[in-house]
Design an enzyme around this catalytic site. Structure first.
Site, PDB file in Angstrom:
ATOM      1  N   LYS A 197      -7.574  -5.507 -37.494  1.00 36.51           N
ATOM      2  CA  LYS A 197      -6.353  -4.735 -37.247  1.00 36.51           C
ATOM      3  C   LYS A 197      -6.147  -3.779 -38.405  1.00 36.51           C
ATOM      4  CE  LYS A 197      -2.969  -4.807 -34.134  1.00 36.51           C
ATOM      5  NZ  LYS A 197      -3.058  -5.350 -32.771  1.00 36.51           N
TER       6      LYS A 197
HETATM    7  N1  GLU Z   1      -3.643  -3.112 -29.946  1.00 33.71           N
HETATM    8  C1  GLU Z   1      -3.993  -3.790 -28.742  1.00 33.71           C
HETATM    9  C2  GLU Z   1      -3.865  -5.292 -28.930  1.00 33.71           C
HETATM   10  O1  GLU Z   1      -3.127  -5.756 -29.768  1.00 33.71           O
HETATM   11  C3  GLU Z   1      -5.346  -3.353 -28.200  1.00 33.71           C
HETATM   12  C4  GLU Z   1      -6.524  -3.625 -29.073  1.00 33.71           C
HETATM   13  C5  GLU Z   1      -7.820  -2.982 -28.583  1.00 33.71           C
HETATM   14  O2  GLU Z   1      -7.864  -2.454 -27.501  1.00 33.71           O
HETATM   15  O3  GLU Z   1      -8.785  -3.043 -29.351  1.00 33.71           O
HETATM   16  O4  GLU Z   1      -4.435  -6.064 -28.205  1.00 33.71           O
END
Ligand code: GLU
Length: 419
Positions: free
Chosen positions: A108
């Site tokens: 993240k």
């Molecule tokens: N930000 C989204 C999540 O928390 C999508 C992550 C992604 O598609 O890599 O799942």
């Protein structure tokens, strides 16, 4: 010993690992490995603002685990971003990818900023400079960012362009959630909200609750909450309340989601008067009498403090980490059925995976193919989590964590430790 902050997202995430690891009888060494992060970076970088002034911003990228495949996870822009929050979100991405069994790990990113007060040019400068600073960590086979809170396809396009410029070639697969014009996938934009609806509908069917006329309350009117609400409404449910970061609006007779979207795009916020609804606070919204509650904003919304007052029968977690472990125990004892974040909002990363696969092979799948694959993955995952939770007599979160963590632990054992 340092006092534990029960609402700190990282403490929450670590406590969840302990709960699942105990049931799975994992060794202390394995638990240590699963809790630790493989790499993390803090960057501070200058951005030229519109008035020519230079401001310094702080950002993070945390790579929790890539045992099952490249790191994957979004980038968040928000004034409250912190390193511990990004660490927790990265860990949840690892379990999420494993729950839906797609070959990704978890990561993240986040930048401390308030995008609501920044111009498009300032956001572009910030995005490009942050991308440059983390560029040695990301890549199509290494770590693939995506949208999260306050980031969108335009931000992904800037990341892709900056990375591609640095590499002297076009590299679409370095991010997902791109505009369709740049190799984005059909169905990605609505995937998270659609997945919240699919898993929520599975939960309702399991409990014998008809969606026709069901009263639904949604916290968050963005890409997750807004789209999930629209799907619930189209299935016959009544959206009796919805909120954004400023306030909630409530009308027992049901809101019209198309009007909500028009209001949001015209005024940038929800206005009770425009939508024939009463204005309420976000805290009041969570405690409304309803059948399905869909928290789709930030972490730590349902805690030991308010869990007793939640009246919903089903909670479908569009957000990551909206419920603390203490609240989980209270809600489980009260018979509230929770579809946990790592299952409920996994539709986003699932279609991100489809986007990445298409980019690597220069393929374009149809909307029907994407929708069919997404629905079948989420329904199968829901069933697997439900089976574990019934067999082990645990709540759905523990069931999902057991499924995801076991897959990562098994993969870790096969790989062994090198050197
Ligand atoms: N930000 C989204 C999540 O928390 C999508 C992550 C992604 O598609 O890599 O799942």
């Amino acid at each position: 010993m340092e006092k534990m902050d029960r609402n700190d997202p990282l403490e929450m995430a670590l406590e969840q690992v302990d709960i699942a690891a105990e049931r799975l009888r994992l060794s202390p060494g394995m638990v240590g490995k699963l809790k630790s992060r493989q790499q993390e970076i803090t960057v501070q970088f200058p951005v030229k603002m519109d008035g020519d002034e230079i401001r310094i911003f702080t950002g993070y990228r945390v790579q929790h685990n890539d045992i099952r495949g490249p790191y994957k996870g979004g980038i968040r822009y928000h004034p409250d971003v912190s390193l511990n929050e990004v660490r927790a979100l990265a860990m949840w991405m690892t379990w999420k990818s494993a729950v839906v069994n797609i070959p990704f790990g978890g990561a993240k990113g986040g930048v401390i900023c308030d995008p609501k007060t920044m111009s498009a040019t300032e956001l572009e400068h910030l995005t490009r400079r942050y991308t440059w600073q983390i560029s040695s960590m990301i890549g199509p086979e290494r770590d693939i960012p995506a949208p999260d809170v306050n980031t969108n396809p335009q931000v992904m396009a800037w990341i892709m362009d900056t990375y591609s410029t640095m590499k002297n070639r076009t590299v679409p697969a370095v991010v997902t959630g791109k505009p369709l014009e740049l190799g984005g996938s059909v169905g990605r934009h609505e995937a998270t909200g659609k997945g919240v609806f699919i898993t929520g509908a599975e939960a309702a069917a399991h409990l014998g609750l008809s969606l026709e006329g069901a009263r639904v309350v949604v916290q968050g009117a963005g890409n997750v909450g807004g789209i999930a609400a629209k799907f619930f409404q189209d299935a016959g449910a009544k959206i009796i309340a919805i909120s954004d970061s400023t306030r909630g609006i409530y009308n027992e007779k049901g809101l019209n989601m198309d009007e909500v979207f028009v209001c949001k795009s015209r005024y940038k916020c929800l206005i009770g008067e425009q939508l024939k609804a009463e204005e309420i606070t976000n805290a009041e919204l969570l405690e409304l009498d309803c059948d399905i509650l869909v928290p789709s904003a930030l972490e730590g919304q349902i805690t030991g403090e308010n869990a007793d007052r939640i009246k919903a029968r089903i909670i479908v977690e569009g957000a990551n980490g909206p419920t603390t472990p203490e609240a989980d125990r209270i809600l489980y004892d009260r018979g509230v059925f929770i579809v946990p974040d790592i299952l409920a909002n996994a539709g986003g990363v699932t279609v991100s995976y489809f986007e990445w696969v298409q980019n690597l092979q220069n393929l374009l799948w149809s909307e029907e193919e994407i929708s069919e694959k997404l629905t079948s993955i989420l329904k199968r995952s829901f069933r697997e989590v439900l089976d574990i939770s019934e067999r082990e007599k645990v709540d759905m979160r523990t069931g999902a964590l057991m499924l995801g963590i076991k897959r990562v632990a098994d993969a870790t054992r096969f790989r062994g430790f090198y050197p």
